[in-house]
Design a protein around this motif. Structure first.
Motif, PDB file in Angstrom:
ATOM      1  N   LEU A 277       0.658  -1.364   0.240  1.00 36.66           N
ATOM      2  CA  LEU A 277      -0.100   0.547   0.152  1.00 36.66           C
ATOM      3  C   LEU A 277       0.739   1.010  -0.041  1.00 36.66           C
ATOM      4  O   LEU A 277       0.148   2.260  -0.390  1.00 36.66           O
ATOM      5  CB  LEU A 277      -0.543  -0.073   1.104  1.00 36.66           C
ATOM      6  CG  LEU A 277      -1.944   1.151   1.227  1.00 36.66           C
ATOM      7  CD1 LEU A 277      -2.965   0.279   2.800  1.00 36.66           C
ATOM      8  CD2 LEU A 277      -1.683   2.674   1.874  1.00 36.66           C
ATOM      9  N   LEU A 278       2.012   1.062   1.022  1.00 31.22           N
ATOM     10  CA  LEU A 278       2.644   2.330   0.923  1.00 31.22           C
ATOM     11  C   LEU A 278       3.833   2.428  -0.096  1.00 31.22           C
ATOM     12  O   LEU A 278       3.995   3.833  -0.185  1.00 31.22           O
ATOM     13  CB  LEU A 278       3.830   2.107   2.368  1.00 31.22           C
ATOM     14  CG  LEU A 278       2.242   2.186   3.998  1.00 31.22           C
ATOM     15  CD1 LEU A 278       3.161   2.141   4.815  1.00 31.22           C
ATOM     16  CD2 LEU A 278       2.323   4.034   3.304  1.00 31.22           C
ATOM     17  N   THR A 279       3.205   1.181  -0.720  1.00 32.57           N
ATOM     18  CA  THR A 279       4.458   1.516  -1.876  1.00 32.57           C
ATOM     19  C   THR A 279       4.067   2.418  -3.516  1.00 32.57           C
ATOM     20  O   THR A 279       4.635   2.523  -4.102  1.00 32.57           O
ATOM     21  CB  THR A 279       5.192  -0.043  -2.261  1.00 32.57           C
ATOM     22  OG1 THR A 279       5.984  -0.578  -1.454  1.00 32.57           O
ATOM     23  CG2 THR A 279       5.628   0.482  -3.433  1.00 32.57           C
ATOM     24  N   MET A 280       2.472   1.888  -3.262  1.00 31.43           N
ATOM     25  CA  MET A 280       2.074   2.292  -4.373  1.00 31.43           C
ATOM     26  C   MET A 280       2.087   3.912  -4.358  1.00 31.43           C
ATOM     27  O   MET A 280       2.037   4.355  -5.163  1.00 31.43           O
ATOM     28  CB  MET A 280       0.406   1.655  -4.512  1.00 31.43           C
ATOM     29  CG  MET A 280      -0.596   1.841  -5.307  1.00 31.43           C
ATOM     30  SD  MET A 280      -1.788   0.795  -4.959  1.00 31.43           S
ATOM     31  CE  MET A 280      -1.785  -0.786  -5.818  1.00 31.43           C
ATOM     32  N   ALA A 281       1.410   4.157  -2.662  1.00 29.69           N
ATOM     33  CA  ALA A 281       1.277   5.059  -2.638  1.00 29.69           C
ATOM     34  C   ALA A 281       2.607   6.301  -2.824  1.00 29.69           C
ATOM     35  O   ALA A 281       2.644   7.457  -3.467  1.00 29.69           O
ATOM     36  CB  ALA A 281       1.151   5.816  -1.331  1.00 29.69           C
ATOM     37  N   ALA A 282       4.015   5.547  -2.279  1.00 30.40           N
ATOM     38  CA  ALA A 282       5.208   6.490  -2.472  1.00 30.40           C
ATOM     39  C   ALA A 282       5.088   6.757  -4.693  1.00 30.40           C
ATOM     40  O   ALA A 282       5.702   8.126  -5.283  1.00 30.40           O
ATOM     41  CB  ALA A 282       6.283   5.367  -2.170  1.00 30.40           C
ATOM     42  N   LYS A 283       4.961   5.617  -5.503  1.00 24.18           N
ATOM     43  CA  LYS A 283       4.930   5.529  -6.810  1.00 24.18           C
ATOM     44  C   LYS A 283       4.189   7.014  -7.490  1.00 24.18           C
ATOM     45  O   LYS A 283       5.042   7.153  -7.598  1.00 24.18           O
ATOM     46  CB  LYS A 283       4.525   4.101  -6.948  1.00 24.18           C
ATOM     47  CG  LYS A 283       5.425   3.309  -6.748  1.00 24.18           C
ATOM     48  CD  LYS A 283       5.684   2.342  -7.865  1.00 24.18           C
ATOM     49  CE  LYS A 283       6.126   0.744  -7.330  1.00 24.18           C
ATOM     50  NZ  LYS A 283       6.270  -0.420  -8.334  1.00 24.18           N
ATOM     51  N   ALA A 284       3.080   6.824  -6.543  1.00 23.95           N
ATOM     52  CA  ALA A 284       2.391   7.883  -7.049  1.00 23.95           C
ATOM     53  C   ALA A 284       2.469   8.986  -6.541  1.00 23.95           C
ATOM     54  O   ALA A 284       2.480  10.206  -7.748  1.00 23.95           O
ATOM     55  CB  ALA A 284       0.656   7.969  -6.415  1.00 23.95           C
ATOM     56  N   GLY A 285       3.045   9.252  -5.710  1.00 26.83           N
ATOM     57  CA  GLY A 285       2.900  10.828  -5.304  1.00 26.83           C
ATOM     58  C   GLY A 285       4.980  11.087  -5.402  1.00 26.83           C
ATOM     59  O   GLY A 285       5.313  12.343  -4.963  1.00 26.83           O
ATOM     60  N   GLY A 286       5.960  10.494  -5.441  1.00 27.73           N
ATOM     61  CA  GLY A 286       7.309  10.297  -5.476  1.00 27.73           C
ATOM     62  C   GLY A 286       7.852  10.877  -3.557  1.00 27.73           C
ATOM     63  O   GLY A 286       6.819  10.616  -3.203  1.00 27.73           O
ATOM     64  N   LEU A 287       9.117  10.757  -3.727  1.00 28.94           N
ATOM     65  CA  LEU A 287       9.375  10.920  -2.381  1.00 28.94           C
ATOM     66  C   LEU A 287       9.212  11.621  -1.700  1.00 28.94           C
ATOM     67  O   LEU A 287       9.330  11.940  -0.597  1.00 28.94           O
ATOM     68  CB  LEU A 287      11.313  10.839  -2.598  1.00 28.94           C
ATOM     69  CG  LEU A 287      11.653   9.709  -3.784  1.00 28.94           C
ATOM     70  CD1 LEU A 287      13.265  10.243  -4.051  1.00 28.94           C
ATOM     71  CD2 LEU A 287      11.644   8.006  -2.582  1.00 28.94           C
ATOM     72  N   ASP A 288       8.596  13.605  -2.481  1.00 26.92           N
ATOM     73  CA  ASP A 288       8.381  14.135  -0.931  1.00 26.92           C
ATOM     74  C   ASP A 288       7.394  14.296  -0.343  1.00 26.92           C
ATOM     75  O   ASP A 288       6.900  14.218   1.475  1.00 26.92           O
ATOM     76  CB  ASP A 288       7.873  15.375  -2.690  1.00 26.92           C
ATOM     77  CG  ASP A 288       9.000  15.848  -3.423  1.00 26.92           C
ATOM     78  OD1 ASP A 288       9.495  16.277  -2.569  1.00 26.92           O
ATOM     79  OD2 ASP A 288       8.252  16.802  -3.797  1.00 26.92           O
ATOM     80  N   LEU A 289       6.086  13.125  -0.520  1.00 28.06           N
ATOM     81  CA  LEU A 289       5.113  12.239  -0.557  1.00 28.06           C
ATOM     82  C   LEU A 289       5.934  10.940   1.460  1.00 28.06           C
ATOM     83  O   LEU A 289       5.629  11.147   2.191  1.00 28.06           O
ATOM     84  CB  LEU A 289       3.796  11.521  -0.906  1.00 28.06           C
ATOM     85  CG  LEU A 289       3.007  10.841  -0.527  1.00 28.06           C
ATOM     86  CD1 LEU A 289       2.045  10.321  -1.140  1.00 28.06           C
ATOM     87  CD2 LEU A 289       3.446   9.142   0.015  1.00 28.06           C
ATOM     88  N   VAL A 290       6.749  10.585   0.754  1.00 25.59           N
ATOM     89  CA  VAL A 290       7.308   9.944   1.681  1.00 25.59           C
ATOM     90  C   VAL A 290       7.938  10.346   2.680  1.00 25.59           C
ATOM     91  O   VAL A 290       7.955  10.000   4.100  1.00 25.59           O
ATOM     92  CB  VAL A 290       8.541   8.815   0.945  1.00 25.59           C
ATOM     93  CG1 VAL A 290       8.990   8.332   2.094  1.00 25.59           C
ATOM     94  CG2 VAL A 290       7.610   8.233  -0.088  1.00 25.59           C
ATOM     95  N   LYS A 291       9.507  11.841   2.155  1.00 34.36           N
ATOM     96  CA  LYS A 291       9.134  12.326   3.180  1.00 34.36           C
ATOM     97  C   LYS A 291       8.952  13.256   4.291  1.00 34.36           C
ATOM     98  O   LYS A 291       8.842  13.693   5.511  1.00 34.36           O
ATOM     99  CB  LYS A 291      10.263  13.338   2.975  1.00 34.36           C
ATOM    100  CG  LYS A 291      11.372  12.897   1.804  1.00 34.36           C
ATOM    101  CD  LYS A 291      12.264  14.343   1.260  1.00 34.36           C
ATOM    102  CE  LYS A 291      13.750  13.678   0.397  1.00 34.36           C
ATOM    103  NZ  LYS A 291      14.475  14.382  -0.436  1.00 34.36           N
ATOM    104  N   ALA A 292       7.692  13.935   3.366  1.00 37.00           N
ATOM    105  CA  ALA A 292       6.023  14.525   4.479  1.00 37.00           C
ATOM    106  C   ALA A 292       5.939  14.034   4.985  1.00 37.00           C
ATOM    107  O   ALA A 292       5.435  14.227   6.407  1.00 37.00           O
ATOM    108  CB  ALA A 292       4.938  14.850   2.828  1.00 37.00           C
TER     109      ALA A 292
END
Length: 473
Positions: free
Chosen positions: A237-252
């Motif tokens: 789930l989180l991998t899919m979200a990161a692919k969608a939003g990019g590393l900015d999503l992960v850092k946030a």
């Protein structure tokens, strides 16, 4: 592989990587033993002069004490590195300890100021690395990383490691741990089964849902998962979200930013995984299964897909039937506007080695790690354990099993597009909140909107808690 599964019915290797704050032994007494004056200084280390042949200044006759977690990987690989150390420093007495409860044995020694020279801080009940860092109990490994590789000419140790390994052991700008194995997360399936049925691994979520419908019609459950531990479902789930939003999503997310968990990529990914349950694509009864039970059912071809880290193949030896030939596929893309390619993978290193700040032979401890992290050592480990080491190129030229080969191919295809969420390691309570919410989501008890709201509430409470050390990236 999840070597710790032999110790207790909980995926502790998996948890080590992603929820260090939950299973680790918190050692508040350590903070008390770091005081002003001489107590906060490292133990005396009268090392030798640094030379090209001795870049870390090891004193030839200084004893070396190594403590290694003896889980599913055993400790032969560590003993072999010790033999290399003895070969170079024959006057040095090496004291090796292979333990299963590292934290229980090491806590009093850290508190007492007489820790070993090297500790493999792994397994259930390991010491909480955040507490060790806050108490100034671990050495900065910068000089090790800048030392020349033992067997890769022209490269520093830092240049030989796979993406993210150094970052995984870095806290507050200092690298204080070096992880020996490399885990990649994805979706697993039997390659022969898919070939026999004419099924093609999906690259997008729409393709996944279409394939799930086909699989269900064929009389198999499309998915199962390690129901008692919903963190396994959190990974894709989180991998899919990161692919969608990019590393900015992960850092946030990792930086505990306001409304980070309400980002579009996360809500969309949660919605996608809610569809698996909503359309009846999860094997009935999965929620009640342990990791061993669900994985055994998958090996019996009761379900086509299961999410897991790259330890799965080794863990299923003796369970998967001959010819099952499991392989790992990367998480499908959410849509055409993803910011990371479909080949991107979530990966992190584990089997965490550190050199205590008060080690009597810190230089020797670092030199030992230079030997352990050599390409020859890593290659031997890969051959013996069917596990990807953290040293780049360690599997080159080897004939690999189907699972390990697919993991190696995924890392190669990803190139620099690897990602890892740090909140799991930094903030155990938030990791648990996210896992619990995902369990509720995929069992149709909360909506995707409720999922994001619930986790965001936990993140906000953590951000406001002044007693918790915060990290940023």
């Amino acid at each position: 592989m999840n070597p710790d599964s032999q110790l207790k019915p909980y995926p502790t290797r998996r948890t080590l990587l992603r929820t260090a704050g939950i299973a680790a032994v918190a050692v508040p007494a350590l903070a008390g033993c770091v005081t002003s004056g001489s107590d906060d200084k490292p133990a005396a280390d009268s090392g030798a002069e640094k030379t090209a042949d001795n870049p870390l200044g090891v004193k030839a006759d200084a004893p070396l004490e190594v403590v290694v977690f003896k889980g599913g990987y055993g400790d032969d690989y560590a003993v072999k590195a010790e033999a290399k150390y003895t070969e170079k420093y024959p006057q040095a007495k090496v004291d090796h300890k292979g333990l299963q409860k590292v934290g229980e044995a090491m806590q009093p020694r850290f508190v007492g100021g007489n820790p070993p020279d090297v500790v493999d801080n792994t397994g259930a009940g390991r010491l909480d690395i955040g507490t060790l860092v806050s108490a100034n109990q671990v050495s900065d490994l910068a000089d090790l990383l800048d030392a020349p590789s033992l067997d890769q000419e022209g490269k520093k140790v830092r240049d030989t490691l796979l993406p993210g390994v150094i970052e995984d052991g870095t806290f507050g700008g200092k690298t204080v741990a070096l992880n020996f194995t490399y885990t990649v997360w994805g979706l697993w399936y039997s390659k022969p089964l898919f070939a026999e049925r004419g099924w093609t691994y999906p690259k997008t979520w729409d393709e996944m849902l279409a394939l799930c419908a086909t699989i269900k019609k064929a009389g198999l459950a499309p998915w199962t998962y390690q129901g008692k531990y919903p963190e396994y479902m959190n990974d894709p789930l989180l991998t899919m979200a990161a692919k969608a939003g990019g590393l900015d999503l992960v850092k946030a997310v990792d930086n505990l930013q306001p409304d980070a968990w309400k980002q579009e990529g996360l809500v969309q990914a949660a919605t996608a995984f809610a569809e698996l349950a909503g359309q009846g694509y999860l094997m009935s009864g999965s929620e009640a299964l342990s990791h061993t039970e669900s994985q055994a059912a998958w090996c019996q071809k009761k379900a086509a897909f299961i999410p897991c880290g790259s330890w799965l193949e080794s863990e299923q030896k003796g369970v998967a039937p001959d010819g099952f030939d499991m392989v790992m596929g990367t998480v499908p893309a959410l849509g055409g506007s993803d910011k990371l390619p479909v080949t991107a993978v979530q990966a992190a290193s584990s089997e965490s080695f550190l050199v205590p700040a008060k080690a009597k032979n810190a230089a020797g401890g670092k030199e030992y790690l230079r030997m352990l992290f050599s390409k020859a050592s890593a290659t031997a480990f890969a051959e013996a354990n069917s596990t990807l080491p953290a040293v780049a190129g360690a599997t080159d030229g080897l004939t690999l099993s189907s699972g390990l080969g697919s993991v190696r191919d995924a890392v190669t295809a990803a190139r620099t597009d690897t990602l890892a969420f740090k909140f799991r390691t930094w903030y155990g309570p938030l990791a648990k909140a996210a896992d619990d919410a995902t369990g509720e989501l995929i069992n149709k008890r909360i909506s995707p909107a409720d999922w994001s709201t619930r986790i965001q509430k936990a993140a906000d409470a953590l951000a406001k808690d002044s007693t918790v050390t915060k990290y940023t990236r």
